[in-house]
Design an enzyme around this catalytic site. Structure first.
Site, mmCIF file in Angstrom:
data_model
loop_
_atom_site.group_PDB
_atom_site.id
_atom_site.type_symbol
_atom_site.label_atom_id
_atom_site.label_comp_id
_atom_site.label_asym_id
_atom_site.label_seq_id
_atom_site.Cartn_x
_atom_site.Cartn_y
_atom_site.Cartn_z
ATOM 1 N N LYS A 22 7.575 19.385 15.767
ATOM 2 C CA LYS A 22 7.471 17.839 16.203
ATOM 3 C C LYS A 22 8.857 17.266 16.153
ATOM 4 O O LYS A 22 9.328 16.312 16.939
ATOM 5 C CB LYS A 22 6.542 17.299 15.068
ATOM 6 N N ASN A 23 9.623 17.725 15.160
ATOM 7 C CA ASN A 23 10.776 16.869 14.932
ATOM 8 C C ASN A 23 12.136 17.227 15.880
ATOM 9 O O ASN A 23 13.094 16.700 16.209
ATOM 10 C CB ASN A 23 11.494 17.054 13.643
ATOM 11 N N ARG A 92 8.681 5.825 14.585
ATOM 12 C CA ARG A 92 10.266 5.375 14.560
ATOM 13 C C ARG A 92 11.042 6.110 15.755
ATOM 14 O O ARG A 92 12.180 5.800 16.014
ATOM 15 C CB ARG A 92 10.742 5.976 12.911
ATOM 16 N N ARG A 121 15.063 3.215 5.781
ATOM 17 C CA ARG A 121 15.490 4.091 6.895
ATOM 18 C C ARG A 121 15.906 3.123 7.868
ATOM 19 O O ARG A 121 15.525 3.114 8.966
ATOM 20 C CB ARG A 121 14.176 4.776 7.576
ATOM 21 N N ILE A 123 18.470 1.433 10.826
ATOM 22 C CA ILE A 123 19.110 2.142 11.839
ATOM 23 C C ILE A 123 20.386 1.515 12.115
ATOM 24 O O ILE A 123 21.054 1.832 13.290
ATOM 25 C CB ILE A 123 18.240 1.894 13.314
ATOM 26 N N ASP A 124 21.207 1.003 11.038
ATOM 27 C CA ASP A 124 22.465 0.633 11.332
ATOM 28 C C ASP A 124 23.306 1.789 11.565
ATOM 29 O O ASP A 124 24.366 1.465 12.301
ATOM 30 C CB ASP A 124 22.962 0.195 9.931
ATOM 31 N N LEU A 125 23.103 2.850 11.034
ATOM 32 C CA LEU A 125 24.191 4.106 11.448
ATOM 33 C C LEU A 125 23.883 4.284 13.271
ATOM 34 O O LEU A 125 24.987 4.629 13.810
ATOM 35 C CB LEU A 125 23.850 5.239 11.156
ATOM 36 N N ASP A 307 10.830 16.950 3.754
ATOM 37 C CA ASP A 307 9.475 17.124 4.335
ATOM 38 C C ASP A 307 8.655 18.197 3.901
ATOM 39 O O ASP A 307 7.474 18.027 4.234
ATOM 40 C CB ASP A 307 9.916 17.188 6.083
ATOM 41 N N ILE A 329 16.469 11.897 -0.485
ATOM 42 C CA ILE A 329 16.463 11.456 0.851
ATOM 43 C C ILE A 329 15.996 10.068 1.120
ATOM 44 O O ILE A 329 16.485 9.009 1.689
ATOM 45 C CB ILE A 329 15.983 12.453 1.784
ATOM 46 N N ARG A 399 -0.061 12.790 13.618
ATOM 47 C CA ARG A 399 1.126 12.777 14.280
ATOM 48 C C ARG A 399 1.915 14.107 14.296
ATOM 49 O O ARG A 399 2.907 14.116 14.813
ATOM 50 C CB ARG A 399 1.817 11.487 13.313
#
Length: 420
Positions: A22-23, A92, A121, A123-125, A307, A329, A399
């Protein structure tokens, strides 16, 4: 309202084939936006997230043909650069369209992304990295708006944390940028390597994926390619833990053991026997007579994956002693603890630490999947529990796990999905 019902204390046996990751598949699907040409992807898992991201691409104008486990994407008619809110709020990974659309069209509009509620989490990066590549970014109540004046340009980018999503987004954006981009403190996950392999098959020049320094030399255009998605290491780990907690012998096939090394090491430390056949791409687990407590600290790859934290915690609920879990994390990834407690687990939380004191038995209960991996953890606990467990909020599980019920039944589990 659909629920999963598990009858516990059944011995499992046999083997189960692991689906595409998935990832890995989500950013690779998005990467096809970088070209007008046809791209063909194999071993694409049938997941709700895959369906959602394919709908995002179609809303932008791409043609997507998804048959079985093969997906063919044609991007010649992509013209829109704004992803509809109804898709973006679901997951996301939608933020990953920013890099490709900026690189190819010079603009993108994005609602704030959704997904599992396992932490802020931010998203600034992603945004800071895209700014370093030459994008101008504006944020308002409608979301994020980014533009570039002409081509993006290569730059040196240092990520203060090795974010997987930011690494992927910036890699994709940099493939069509002018000059060389270096991403320092990059994420090193196998899924990053898989994306780099796809990009290079499309004509990109990406080097160093799988290390903390990735170097991308921009090219004028990318072309179509074919690519097979790597196996899902988290799915594999979940089934192996199901075998270990039920003191069973099961084998997972289509599994790259090196991607799972921290999990396999902890399984062996707990008293389970692990048999790896790297050439055949199989891993077999034989549950031990007793479960020894082990300590887990989640870390970026190649450390223990966040995960797999909740699934391993379910396993430790039956250990002979106390196991310590440290989550580094995500700050909100102990939501499954209350659900495991309903089954009789003895777990105490202190900030980023959870202390799991094993009990002789877990009991069936009515619980809910608070996030994707928590859902898997509850099934693992239910398989070993006394009596019947009912698990709700299944949209999270849909998902990330393909044919979950069918695969567990194949291993001999008494598990059903019903309308209640």
């Amino acid at each position: 309202m659909e629920k999963i019902i598990v009858s516990g204390q059944q011995t499992l046996s046999g083997e189960v084939a692991i689906s595409g990751a998935k990832n890995a598949v989500l950013p690779i699907i998005v990467a096809t936006l970088l070209t007008e040409d046809r791209c063909t992807l194999y071993d694409v898992p049938r997941l709700a997230d895959v369906q959602t991201i394919s709908e995002v691409l179609q809303s932008l104008g791409a043609k997507v043909d998804y048959q079985g486990h093969t997906m063919v994407i044609e991007g010649a008619e992509v013209s829109k650069t704004e992803a509809p809110y109804e898709y973006v709020q679901k997951m996301r990974a939608s933020v990953l369209i920013m890099g490709p659309l900026l690189a190819r069209f010079g603009r993108v509009n994005l609602s704030m992304p959704g997904g599992c509620a396992i932490g802020t989490r931010p998203i600034d990066l992603h945004l800071k990295g895209l700014e370093l590549l030459g994008a101008t970014i504006h944020i308002d109540e409608d979301g994020v708006h980014a533009e570039s004046n002409g081509r993006l340009h290569g730059n040196d980018i240092f990520l203060r944390v090795p974010s997987v999503g930011a690494t992927e987004n910036l890699m994709m954006a940099a493939t069509l940028a002018d000059g060389v981009t270096r991403i320092e403190n990059a994420a090193e996950e196998p899924e990053i390597v898989d994306l780099a392999n796809m990009l290079n098959a499309m004509g990109a020049d990406v080097r160093g994926a799988g290390t903390s320094m990735i170097r991308i030399t921009g090219v004028d255009r990318l072309h179509g390619a074919s690519h097979t998605i790597i196996p899902d290491r988290i799915e594999a780990g979940s089934y192996l833990l199901a075998g270990a907690i039920t003191k069973s012998r099961i084998k997972v096939t289509n599994c790259i053991a090196d991607h799972l090394r921290p999990v396999l090491d902890k399984l062996e430390e707990s008293g389970a026997k692990v048999i790896v056949d790297a050439e055949a791409m199989t891993v077999e687990v034989i549950g031990g007579d007793r479960i020894r407590p082990v300590n887990i600290k989640t870390l970026p790859y190649p450390g223990f994956p966040t995960d797999m934290q909740s699934q391993f915690m379910a396993y430790m609920c039956l250990a002979e002693g106390t196991a310590n879990f440290t989550e580094t994390i995500f700050e909100n990834r102990f939501m499954h603890v209350d659900e495991l407690r309903k089954m009789g687990a003895n777990i105490q939380i202190d900030g980023k630490n959870a202390f799991v004191t094993g009990t002789p038995v877990l009991y069936g209960a009515d619980v809910k999947a608070t996030d994707l991996r928590a859902g898997a953890a509850l099934i693992i606990a239910a398989l070993a529990a006394e009596g019947e467990t009912t698990i709700g909020q299944l949209h999270h599980l849909d998902r990330g796990y393909e044919d979950l019920i069918g695969k567990f039944k194949q291993l001999g589990a008494k598990i059903e999905r019903v309308d209640q």
